[in-house]
Enzyme design. Structure first.
Site, PDB file in Angstrom:
ATOM      1  CE1 TYR A 154       5.717   7.730   7.100  1.00 53.71           C
ATOM      2  CE2 TYR A 154       4.334   7.558   9.058  1.00 53.71           C
ATOM      3  CZ  TYR A 154       5.129   8.308   8.217  1.00 53.71           C
ATOM      4  OH  TYR A 154       5.346   9.639   8.487  1.00 53.71           O
ATOM      5  CE  LYS A 158       8.791   8.471   8.696  1.00 48.28           C
ATOM      6  NZ  LYS A 158       9.784   9.499   8.319  1.00 48.28           N
TER       7      LYS A 158
END
Ligand code: NAD
Length: 247
Positions: A154, A158
């Site tokens: 993640y 991002k």
């Protein structure tokens, strides 16, 4: 004076959480919103916002599927002739520490959080270019900068969004298209509702404004970058985290 009067907006992942907050705020500001989501619940969300006076419609679109994105964009263009604003909000987590993380969990996060930006940008930019106007804003995260245990996939995805934003703004600026990111901190949503109470209490203690953010807070952060007045802001990441990590 409404700030997005008759502007045509796509909000990906708009069925719940932050995306729903963005849809609500943008509708209040007079936008025409295409709410995209893989979840059929998007229909009920759109109906609720419409009942409150918004101009919004649901399109069941998986942002990892090129054909679905292309078809949805074509139907918006057929009806409204333009797309002013793209909000790349859809995102997923598949948290697990690196040695336990499966290749599938890594790939799923990259596909939804990163590959989708390639797909949506290529579908909308030709229309923005033709109109000589556009706003593209994507959801990064505080964890792109701070990192988080169990979130290598993640956090990497991002951070990729920030690099994508820097690069794309250089390519499309000459068409009056700005490209920015919002990096939310700890925001109340279905994604964070599963966190244990003691984790939430500890997190709030670390946030200078002493509360977690709301989807509406994020709606206003996106609104700022989406507004016509923000035309000289491009390649920027807006940190909306209550001061949790001044960058
Ligand atoms: P959420 O899980 O509540 O909502 C995400 C939405 O995206 C859901 O409606 C989901 O169905 C949709 N979605 C998932 N995969 C999709 C796909 N392939 N195609 C279309 N739609 C899809 O999440 P949220 O907390 O509202 O977060 C929204 C965005 O903000 C995400 O990108 C997230 O990474 C980012 N973010 C959230 C927080 C937070 O604290 N909530 C913090 C930082 C960043």
């Amino acid at each position: 004076m409404k700030r997005l009067e008759k502007q045509v907006v796509i909000v990906t992942g708009g069925a719940q959480g932050i995306g729903e907050g963005v849809c609500e705020v943008f509708c209040k500001e007079g936008a025409v919103v295409a709410l995209w989501d893989v979840m059929p619940d998007g229909e009920a969300t759109a109906e609720r916002i419409k009942a409150a006076g918004g101009t919004i419609f649901f399109q069941k679109v998986d942002v990892t599927q090129q054909e679905e994105v292309t078809a949805a964009v074509a139907s918006i263009i057929a009806e409204y002739k333009k797309i002013d604003i793209l909000i790349n909000n859809a995102g997923i987590v598949r948290d697990r520490s690196i040695l336990k993380m499966t290749r599938k969990e890594w790939d799923e996060v990259m596909r939804v959080n990163v590959d989708s930006l390639y797909i949506t940008a290529r579908a909308v930019i030709p229309h923005m270019k033709k109109a000589n106007y556009g706003r593209i804003i994507s959801a990064s995260s505080i964890n792109a900068f701070a990192g988080a245990f169990g979130q290598t996939n993640y956090s990497a995805s991002k951070a990729a969004i920030v690099g994508f934003t820097h690069a794309l703004c250089k390519e499309v600026g000459k068409y009056n298209i700005t490209v920015n990111a919002v990096a939310p901190g700890f925001i109340k949503s279905e994604m964070t509702d599963t966190m244990p109470d003691e984790v939430v209490t500890k997190a709030i203690a670390m946030i200078p404004v002493k509360r977690i953010g709301t989807p509406e807070d994020m709606g206003y952060a996106y609104l700022f970058l989406a507004s016509k007045e923000a035309g000289f802001i491009s390649g920027h990441t807006l940190h909306a985290n209550g001061g949790a990590m001044p960058v």
